[in-house]
Design a protein around this motif. Structure first.
Motif, PDB file in Angstrom:
ATOM      1  N   LYS A  31       0.861  -1.182  -0.079  1.00 57.13           N
ATOM      2  CA  LYS A  31      -0.006   0.022   0.060  1.00 57.13           C
ATOM      3  C   LYS A  31       0.963   1.362   0.129  1.00 57.13           C
ATOM      4  CE  LYS A  31      -4.107  -0.715   2.143  1.00 57.13           C
ATOM      5  NZ  LYS A  31      -5.157  -0.432   3.415  1.00 57.13           N
ATOM      6  N   TRP A  53       0.700   7.736   2.286  1.00 56.01           N
ATOM      7  CA  TRP A  53       0.224   8.964   1.749  1.00 56.01           C
ATOM      8  C   TRP A  53       0.754  10.216   2.629  1.00 56.01           C
ATOM      9  CZ3 TRP A  53      -2.450   9.872  -2.510  1.00 56.01           C
ATOM     10  CH2 TRP A  53      -3.029   8.570  -3.145  1.00 56.01           C
ATOM     11  N   ARG A  66      -4.256  12.884  -4.293  1.00 56.49           N
ATOM     12  CA  ARG A  66      -5.907  12.955  -3.788  1.00 56.49           C
ATOM     13  C   ARG A  66      -6.224  14.012  -2.813  1.00 56.49           C
ATOM     14  NH1 ARG A  66      -6.044   7.555  -0.017  1.00 56.49           N
ATOM     15  NH2 ARG A  66      -5.005   8.443   1.849  1.00 56.49           N
ATOM     16  N   LEU A  99     -11.134  12.873   1.341  1.00 53.76           N
ATOM     17  CA  LEU A  99     -11.831  11.944   0.720  1.00 53.76           C
ATOM     18  C   LEU A  99     -10.928  10.729   0.231  1.00 53.76           C
ATOM     19  CD1 LEU A  99     -13.929  13.734  -2.063  1.00 53.76           C
ATOM     20  CD2 LEU A  99     -15.014  12.544  -0.240  1.00 53.76           C
ATOM     21  N   PRO A 100     -10.352  10.011   1.319  1.00 54.30           N
ATOM     22  CA  PRO A 100      -9.388   9.050   1.194  1.00 54.30           C
ATOM     23  C   PRO A 100      -9.654   7.805   0.179  1.00 54.30           C
ATOM     24  CG  PRO A 100     -10.098   9.233   3.487  1.00 54.30           C
ATOM     25  CD  PRO A 100     -10.607  10.194   2.992  1.00 54.30           C
ATOM     26  N   HIS A 101     -10.867   7.559   0.312  1.00 55.01           N
ATOM     27  CA  HIS A 101     -11.170   6.229  -0.336  1.00 55.01           C
ATOM     28  C   HIS A 101     -11.576   6.825  -1.874  1.00 55.01           C
ATOM     29  CE1 HIS A 101     -10.313   3.872   2.950  1.00 55.01           C
ATOM     30  NE2 HIS A 101     -11.457   4.600   3.505  1.00 55.01           N
ATOM     31  N   GLY A 102     -11.591   8.173  -2.042  1.00 53.01           N
ATOM     32  CA  GLY A 102     -12.050   8.549  -3.529  1.00 53.01           C
ATOM     33  C   GLY A 102     -11.106   8.535  -4.550  1.00 53.01           C
TER      34      GLY A 102
END
Length: 55
Positions: A2, A5, A34, A38-41
């Motif tokens: 992963k 970030w 990103r 919106l970390p899952h965007g």
């Protein structure tokens, strides 16, 4: 693996425009940007910008 970030130093918790960046490949040939709210965007992937030497 992963990506890790990293939040921009200009980001804060007051709800403003916040971005995060991550190296996607160990050789630093791709980066992702990103919205930290919106970390899952979606994320925008780009080649890293090469810095030119300063005069």
């Amino acid at each position: 693996m992963k990506p890790t970030w990293l939040k921009s130093s200009y980001s804060n918790d007051s709800g403003g425009n916040c971005v995060e960046i991550a190296n996607l490949i160990r050789t630093h040939t791709r980066i992702a940007v990103r919205d930290s709210k919106l970390p899952h965007g979606p994320a925008l992937t780009l080649p890293p910008r090469r810095r030119s030497p300063r005069s």
